[in-house]
Design an enzyme around this catalytic site. Structure first.
Site, short mmCIF file in Angstrom:
data_model
loop_
_atom_site.label_atom_id
_atom_site.label_comp_id
_atom_site.label_asym_id
_atom_site.label_seq_id
_atom_site.Cartn_x
_atom_site.Cartn_y
_atom_site.Cartn_z
N GLY A 1 34.64 45.80 44.97
CA GLY A 1 35.88 45.05 45.17
C GLY A 1 36.47 44.60 43.86
N GLU B 1 39.97 50.03 44.66
CA GLU B 1 38.72 49.48 44.15
C GLU B 1 37.52 50.33 44.58
OE1 GLU B 1 37.90 47.19 42.07
OE2 GLU B 1 39.86 46.30 41.69
N GLU C 1 35.25 52.05 41.70
CA GLU C 1 33.89 51.56 41.50
C GLU C 1 32.81 52.46 42.09
OE1 GLU C 1 34.54 46.79 40.87
OE2 GLU C 1 33.57 47.46 42.71
N PRO D 1 36.30 27.06 49.12
CA PRO D 1 36.35 26.60 47.73
C PRO D 1 34.99 26.74 47.07
CG PRO D 1 37.42 25.03 49.20
CD PRO D 1 36.71 26.03 50.07
N GLU E 1 26.41 50.42 37.95
CA GLU E 1 25.53 51.24 38.79
C GLU E 1 25.94 51.05 40.24
OE1 GLU E 1 20.70 51.48 39.82
OE2 GLU E 1 21.47 50.06 38.34
#
Length: 228
Positions: free
Chosen positions: A46, A62, A66, A83, A115
């Site tokens: 992400g 993403e 990745e 939060p 990785e």
């Protein structure tokens, strides 16, 4: 004229839970972070959403950057905005889950992922951020979804045995299923179609089947409900 906002704006990210099935158990694709925070920790693929992107486009970008995954089944899961969930500041994440075949999608890390690796869903390492919460939520969604929509076929080879199909459902649900009852329910659906092929390696080879998307969509358009 530029607008001035009275309230601070949180950053927005996407996170992707990628499920696979290796024929025996449910797998999850993780990346090892190559950047702080949580440098070296395992995490979900992400990253931050670009200003010009919609959410799904960001999730797909993403995933490809990745892990190399592209063109996969992807569905929005839930928004996570507690939060403190990200030490970099106030960050809200929109999570997605993907279904892929590990044999067609070997793990590889890229960009800020040093990785990538497939892990058994029941033997995961400690995860960065609140990714363990996101993953648990995704697994609950998948377990519910396969009961009324045949998304599990995204995890199987194009041709599969009924034993493989049952093993998939057992892996996702986390419990055994009665073989006779499972096949009886399955027999009521004509979109699981016999092929002319057989699985090798046995003196009594099992018949191979395939999922007929067109037959399923035709039934669904008439109000058909898939239940197993």
């Amino acid at each position: 004229m530029a607008h001035t906002y009275e309230y601070p704006r949180p950053a927005l990210t996407v996170d992707c839970v990628v499920f696979g099935f290796d024929g025996a158990g449910l797998q999850v694709l993780l990346i090892r972070r190559g950047l702080e925070p949580f440098l070296g920790a395992w995490a979900l693929p992400g990253g931050f959403v670009h200003m010009e992107e919609d959410l799904e486009a960001a999730a797909r970008r993403e995933l490809e950057e990745e892990t190399g995954l592209k063109g996969v089944f992807l569905e929005q899961l839930e928004t996570f905005g507690a939060p403190g969930r990200d030490p970099r500041g106030r960050v809200v994440s929109v999570a997605y889950f993907a279904l892929v075949r590990p044999d067609r999608n070997p793990a590889r890390g890229d960009t800020d992922a040093s990785e990538a690796a497939w892990f058994p869903a029941d033997k995961l390492p400690e995860l960065a951020f609140d990714h363990s919460v996101i993953l648990t939520t995704a697994l609950e969604r998948l377990r519910g979804k396969i009961r009324y929509q045949p998304v599990g076929f995204e995890l199987l080879p194009e041709s599969f045995t009924l034993t493989q199909l049952q093993a998939l459902y057992e892996a996702i649900l986390g419990r055994g299923l009665d073989k006779r009852n499972f096949r009886k329910k399955l027999g009521a659906f004509d979109f699981v179609v016999e092929t002319q092929g057989f699985a090798g390696g046995s003196h009594r080879p099992a018949r191979l089947h395939r999922f007929d998307h067109d037959k399923y969509e035709a039934l669904r358009s008439k109000g058909f409900l898939f239940e197993l």
